[in-house]
Every structure is written in C-alpha cells, then in structure tokens.
Design a protein around this motif. Structure first.
Motif, PDB file in Angstrom:
ATOM      1  N   TYR C  68       8.533  -8.741   5.026  1.00 53.05           N
ATOM      2  CA  TYR C  68       8.652  -9.698   3.928  1.00 53.05           C
ATOM      3  C   TYR C  68       7.773 -10.919   4.141  1.00 53.05           C
ATOM      4  O   TYR C  68       7.300 -11.522   3.179  1.00 53.05           O
ATOM      5  N   ALA C  69       7.532 -11.288   5.395  1.00 52.77           N
ATOM      6  CA  ALA C  69       6.532 -12.334   5.632  1.00 52.77           C
ATOM      7  C   ALA C  69       5.194 -11.871   5.053  1.00 52.77           C
ATOM      8  O   ALA C  69       4.485 -12.636   4.384  1.00 52.77           O
ATOM      9  N   GLY C  70       4.881 -10.600   5.261  1.00 59.30           N
ATOM     10  CA  GLY C  70       3.657 -10.042   4.685  1.00 59.30           C
ATOM     11  C   GLY C  70       3.674 -10.057   3.163  1.00 59.30           C
ATOM     12  O   GLY C  70       2.673 -10.386   2.521  1.00 59.30           O
ATOM     13  N   LEU C  71       4.815  -9.734   2.575  1.00 59.85           N
ATOM     14  CA  LEU C  71       4.891  -9.676   1.107  1.00 59.85           C
ATOM     15  C   LEU C  71       4.661 -11.046   0.470  1.00 59.85           C
ATOM     16  O   LEU C  71       4.113 -11.140  -0.628  1.00 59.85           O
ATOM     17  N   ARG C 106      -2.263 -12.099  10.646  1.00 60.21           N
ATOM     18  CA  ARG C 106      -3.545 -11.971   9.956  1.00 60.21           C
ATOM     19  C   ARG C 106      -3.371 -11.138   8.696  1.00 60.21           C
ATOM     20  O   ARG C 106      -2.815 -10.051   8.739  1.00 60.21           O
ATOM     21  N   ALA C 107      -3.863 -11.666   7.589  1.00 62.99           N
ATOM     22  CA  ALA C 107      -3.779 -10.963   6.323  1.00 62.99           C
ATOM     23  C   ALA C 107      -5.167 -10.508   5.910  1.00 62.99           C
ATOM     24  O   ALA C 107      -5.997 -11.316   5.482  1.00 62.99           O
ATOM     25  N   GLY C 108      -5.463  -9.231   6.089  1.00 65.51           N
ATOM     26  CA  GLY C 108      -6.738  -8.680   5.665  1.00 65.51           C
ATOM     27  C   GLY C 108      -6.622  -8.082   4.272  1.00 65.51           C
ATOM     28  O   GLY C 108      -5.583  -8.176   3.636  1.00 65.51           O
ATOM     29  N   ARG C 109      -7.724  -7.473   3.812  1.00 63.72           N
ATOM     30  CA  ARG C 109      -7.716  -6.878   2.474  1.00 63.72           C
ATOM     31  C   ARG C 109      -6.659  -5.795   2.340  1.00 63.72           C
ATOM     32  O   ARG C 109      -5.883  -5.768   1.400  1.00 63.72           O
ATOM     33  N   SER C 110      -6.635  -4.882   3.288  1.00 60.74           N
ATOM     34  CA  SER C 110      -5.689  -3.778   3.169  1.00 60.74           C
ATOM     35  C   SER C 110      -4.642  -3.762   4.282  1.00 60.74           C
ATOM     36  O   SER C 110      -3.572  -3.196   4.117  1.00 60.74           O
ATOM     37  N   VAL C 113      -1.197  -7.940   9.643  1.00 58.29           N
ATOM     38  CA  VAL C 113      -0.498  -7.896  10.928  1.00 58.29           C
ATOM     39  C   VAL C 113       0.501  -9.047  10.951  1.00 58.29           C
ATOM     40  O   VAL C 113       0.163 -10.183  10.607  1.00 58.29           O
ATOM     41  N   ALA C 114       1.731  -8.736  11.315  1.00 57.70           N
ATOM     42  CA  ALA C 114       2.782  -9.758  11.360  1.00 57.70           C
ATOM     43  C   ALA C 114       3.580  -9.602  12.643  1.00 57.70           C
ATOM     44  O   ALA C 114       3.633  -8.520  13.219  1.00 57.70           O
ATOM     45  N   GLN C 115       4.164 -10.700  13.093  1.00 56.58           N
ATOM     46  CA  GLN C 115       5.060 -10.637  14.239  1.00 56.58           C
ATOM     47  C   GLN C 115       6.438 -11.130  13.834  1.00 56.58           C
ATOM     48  O   GLN C 115       6.593 -11.874  12.866  1.00 56.58           O
ATOM     49  N   ALA C 116       7.441 -10.711  14.561  1.00 52.26           N
ATOM     50  CA  ALA C 116       8.788 -11.248  14.371  1.00 52.26           C
ATOM     51  C   ALA C 116       9.391 -11.539  15.734  1.00 52.26           C
ATOM     52  O   ALA C 116       9.285 -10.727  16.655  1.00 52.26           O
ATOM     53  N   THR C 133       5.672  -6.643  16.854  1.00 54.46           N
ATOM     54  CA  THR C 133       4.376  -6.746  16.178  1.00 54.46           C
ATOM     55  C   THR C 133       4.258  -5.564  15.230  1.00 54.46           C
ATOM     56  O   THR C 133       4.437  -4.412  15.647  1.00 54.46           O
ATOM     57  N   ALA C 134       3.972  -5.854  13.960  1.00 54.34           N
ATOM     58  CA  ALA C 134       3.910  -4.796  12.947  1.00 54.34           C
ATOM     59  C   ALA C 134       2.569  -4.755  12.257  1.00 54.34           C
ATOM     60  O   ALA C 134       1.933  -5.786  12.029  1.00 54.34           O
ATOM     61  N   THR C 135       2.134  -3.556  11.939  1.00 54.80           N
ATOM     62  CA  THR C 135       0.959  -3.345  11.098  1.00 54.80           C
ATOM     63  C   THR C 135       1.461  -2.913   9.730  1.00 54.80           C
ATOM     64  O   THR C 135       2.155  -1.903   9.605  1.00 54.80           O
ATOM     65  N   LEU C 136       1.120  -3.699   8.719  1.00 52.45           N
ATOM     66  CA  LEU C 136       1.570  -3.423   7.353  1.00 52.45           C
ATOM     67  C   LEU C 136       0.368  -3.034   6.512  1.00 52.45           C
ATOM     68  O   LEU C 136      -0.755  -3.477   6.769  1.00 52.45           O
ATOM     69  N   MET C 137       0.604  -2.214   5.491  1.00 48.67           N
ATOM     70  CA  MET C 137      -0.484  -1.847   4.599  1.00 48.67           C
ATOM     71  C   MET C 137      -0.160  -2.356   3.213  1.00 48.67           C
ATOM     72  O   MET C 137       0.950  -2.166   2.713  1.00 48.67           O
ATOM     73  N   ALA C 138      -1.134  -3.001   2.589  1.00 52.13           N
ATOM     74  CA  ALA C 138      -0.987  -3.425   1.200  1.00 52.13           C
ATOM     75  C   ALA C 138      -1.187  -2.198   0.316  1.00 52.13           C
ATOM     76  O   ALA C 138      -2.152  -1.455   0.491  1.00 52.13           O
ATOM     77  N   ILE C 139      -0.245  -1.991  -0.588  1.00 50.44           N
ATOM     78  CA  ILE C 139      -0.277  -0.819  -1.461  1.00 50.44           C
ATOM     79  C   ILE C 139      -0.410  -1.295  -2.899  1.00 50.44           C
ATOM     80  O   ILE C 139       0.371  -2.117  -3.353  1.00 50.44           O
ATOM     81  N   GLN C 140      -1.420  -0.788  -3.589  1.00 51.92           N
ATOM     82  CA  GLN C 140      -1.574  -1.160  -4.993  1.00 51.92           C
ATOM     83  C   GLN C 140      -1.640   0.092  -5.848  1.00 51.92           C
ATOM     84  O   GLN C 140      -2.287   1.062  -5.484  1.00 51.92           O
TER      85      GLN C 140
END
Lengths: 147, 147, 147, 147
Positions: C68-71, C106-110, C113-116, C133-140
C-alpha cells in the motif's frame, strides 16, 4: 518456452561482453533452452578472507547463469535485466572448480523467475554450495538492452 | 554493539586478504562501529553485457560492506560468515564510482542482520543503485574463521 | 512520487477488501504519500507453536504495508502486485501489538521497491521484530487489478 | 538427515498449536522425513483486494511447510525458528485449494535451508503459484522452544 533458434549464439555473444566474467575467470560451459551452466576456477583471485570463494564471486556466476537461462527463452528483440536475487550460501565454497547451473522456474510476459544451483568440485566429486533465486525483467525497445 | 577496540585494523587486515576485492578493484574507504564503506571504480573489468556494472560486482562490494559492518561489532575471537543475502538492483549501475555502505540492523548472539546501500557517483552526484540485506552468522572456535 | 489526490481513500477502500486482514485482526492505521502503517493485535489467533506471532502473520501485515505504500505513489488507473518479498525475523514477535510501517524505497516505471519495518509494542515500548523488502509491479489495464 | 522416530507426531502436535493455521483454515496433509505438505482452502477469509489469495496467506503455509520439513530432521531436543525467508509469487493464487510442500535443501549443524513450492488446484489441475526459500535455525536449550 519459445526463445529464438540461435539462442545459444545469443548467450555466447552476450557472455563474451561481460567484462566481469573474464576478470574473475569464469567461462560459459553449456547452453540449453531454459538452462545455462557457467564454470569458475577456484583461485586466490576470487577468494574471501578465509580462503573460500567470496560470496560475491559465487553470486556473480549464479546470477549470470540464471540470467542467461532466462535469455534463452526470450524473443529475439528482448533483453533481460536482473531485478533482484537472493542467495543462500549452503557450505564454504572450496575445491578446484565451481559450476553454476541456472534454470528457468517460470517465464511470464514481463517477469521471469530463475534459479541457479552452485556446486563445488573437489577430487572429481561435486557438492552443493549455494542456491540462488532471481527475478528477471524482460526488456523490449530500450536502447542498448537487447540481450 | 560492543566489538573490539581494534575493530578498524581487524577489518582492514581481513579486507586485504579478500582476493576478489583486489581483482575487481575495490578498496576499503571508511570503517566505523557498525558501519563500513567500500568503493569500486567503474571500469570494463566489472561490466555486464550492456556496459553497466555487473550485478555480481555490485553484490560483491555490498556483501563485503555488510559483512564487515557485522565484524565491527563482533568479539575478538569471533569471525563472520554470510549465511544468505538478497539484493534489489534499483537502477542500472553506471558512473565513475560505486559506494557500498554496510550497516548493522540487528546484532544477536549468533545471527547478525546487516544492510548495504550501493550508490553510483556520476559528475559528483550520487544516486542509489542497489539495496542488500544479509544474514550473517557469528562463528567462534572454527579453524580458520576468526574474521 | 506523484500518486493521486485521493490516495488515502484508495488505500482504505482496497484494504477493506483484503479478507485476510480482517481474518487476522489487522487494521489500517495511517496512510501518507509513500508510507502506510498497519496494526495487528497479538492474540492466540495469529500465533505459532511457541506463542509468538507466526512469521506468516508478521509477513502478511508487512507485505500489505509495503504494497500500500507503493499504491500511494501509483497513478489512478494502476494497481500493484507483489512480485516477491524477503523478510528477516529479527526477534520473536511478542507483546500487545505489532506495527508494520511500509515505505517506498524506489518507484520506477514498472517496478516499485518498498520496505516494511515491523515493531512489537509491549508495555508502551516498541522494539523491531522484522524487516521486509518487497518488489512490486505496477499493473495497468489488466482486468480486476486497479488497486 | 536423522530426526526422531516420532517426527510425524512431533510435527502434528506442534502444528496443532499454531493458532494462525486454524485461523486461516490450513491443515496438515502429509509428513515425511524432510518433506511436509500443508493444504489451504481458498476462501474470502484469506483474500487480497483482487480476490486472489493474499501473499501473506500463501507465505504463511509455505513458511510452516518449510519449517516443519526442517523439524522432521532435527534431534528430539531441538526446535526450529525461521530466521528469514524469501518468496516469489509466480502467478495469482486462485482456485479451490492451495498445496504448500516444504522440503529440506540442506541441514547443517545450526542452520537448515528449506524450500516450499505452493501450487493452486483448480478443477483437479495444479499449477505452481509460489516458491519460498527459508533459512531456519536449530534451537537447543532455549525455554519454550522445543519444536
């Protein structure tokens, strides 16, 4: 897993451009669809303080093996970048040679997951010394990234 | 975090025995209690196929920085081994120099957790390129492992 | 880090649909741009065999906090999926409450990376118990994934 | 891998004390030396916002499966704690049931490395949805930790 007919040459050409592999003395052994093996001679050039192979050198060949396993299943115009990896050092890396074997676990549209097992060979016997899991990203149409 | 009075010399002596660090051109920059910085010049010797620094070279300095940060807080008779690490490559590693800064996150009796941030310097500006988390094990009384 | 003006409502609406959060008794505490906190009461419902909070429950709130930090930094039409995460359990999770604080690294294009960090509160004092440490993917534009 | 003759009962007794497993609806399926399988029904109780199983619930059964696989190879007086794990979510976890199968990769004196594969079953067919690697620590003589 599709890939391209010339996947083995693609991997060999790309590997030859990885300066680090030459610097540490690693060479490409076998390339199959979804599987790549890299060999590293154990020498003081790649040691850590106790005389074992440095975790960074173990990681280097494991990361390249996993990444190139991923490249074998990529379409011709796509390259591959390592997003992240995790490695467990299972035992001190000692012996004459290390073998890193990378295998594709899952090839998705944009994300490829691959693993690499690293074994140390000593007096003709191999034992596992590390296990790496990598997340790779397929890159298309970005300048300078086509392998 | 206790460590020993001569922690900086301990780290320097041990670093000097890591053949891989010399091979890739890395050098020890600063050593403080719980924090160690390592510098790597960006040259073709440590490259991957697109000309960036290979993830394995980035990992090598990050792992050493995290491990030596751990060693600064160890008692005199204890050494440190990397059990595992995970690294996220946040951006392509390019520029003139990389700086890996390792810091102890938690020092337990037998397990030490450390992180390392890697930054790339280009034209005097630094930007983050990688983040590593390592699990280290304190080793006591094992032959050949005292740093 | 852009995100949308209504990022806090987006996160709250999405969190309310996570059945697992209700099942384990977790609730959303604070939502800021790039930072989200989740609270979990320590009860036998989330225990492992020694009476501590199960690593899976610790991971659940840490993963949601990081995601959710990523969102909060995503454009309106994009959702977020966890590609992978790694968590270190720094100490047994005991006390009255756990607090998981997710932050964007770090918020890249796709890729984001977030930590908790997870802390356990006991008698009004907090101590760190886990680091994720999580790797998240932006989905469109994928059906059913807009948060 | 030694373990104890009553390893299956040890795992069953310990699993029954994991409140989280009951809370999310997971149950122990099979226990073999070095291998443990856990089943989770897919219900809204364990969902994330898109209706898939939450990564935290997937991690919970995968962590327990890996940990108990480790416990099967431990001596009678030793317990096991998760030091850290890393999980890749390979595909959205949907279907009727999830199966997490934990296996010991390497059992050392103090550190055990285990992996867990999670598969989703839908209409009688299984497909992989996650892969976890865990570092476990053998604990002896610590109060309250004997499984």
């Amino acid at each position: 897993m599709p890939g391209t007919p010339d996947f083995a040459e693609r991997v060999a050409r790309s590997f030859a451009r990885q300066g680090l592999m030459e610097t540490i003395g690693a060479r490409l052994a076998t390339v199959r669809p979804g599987e790549v093996e890299i060999v590293l001679d154990v020498t003081p050039r790649v040691s850590q303080q106790h005389g074992f192979v440095h975790a960074g050198a173990v990681s280097s060949i494991a990361d390249s093996a996993a990444g190139y396993a991923g490249l074998t299943v990529m379409p011709a115009e796509a390259g591959v970048l390592t997003v992240e990896f995790k490695i467990n050092l299972l035992a001190p890396a000692a012996g004459e040679r290390l073998f890193a074997t990378g295998r594709v676990v899952r090839a998705g549209r944009s994300i490829v997951v691959a693993q690499a097992e690293v074994e140390a060979e000593s007096a003709g016997r191999r034992k596992p010394v590390a296990l790496l899991t990598a997340t790779l990203m397929a890159i298309q149409g970005r300048d300078g990234v086509a392998d």
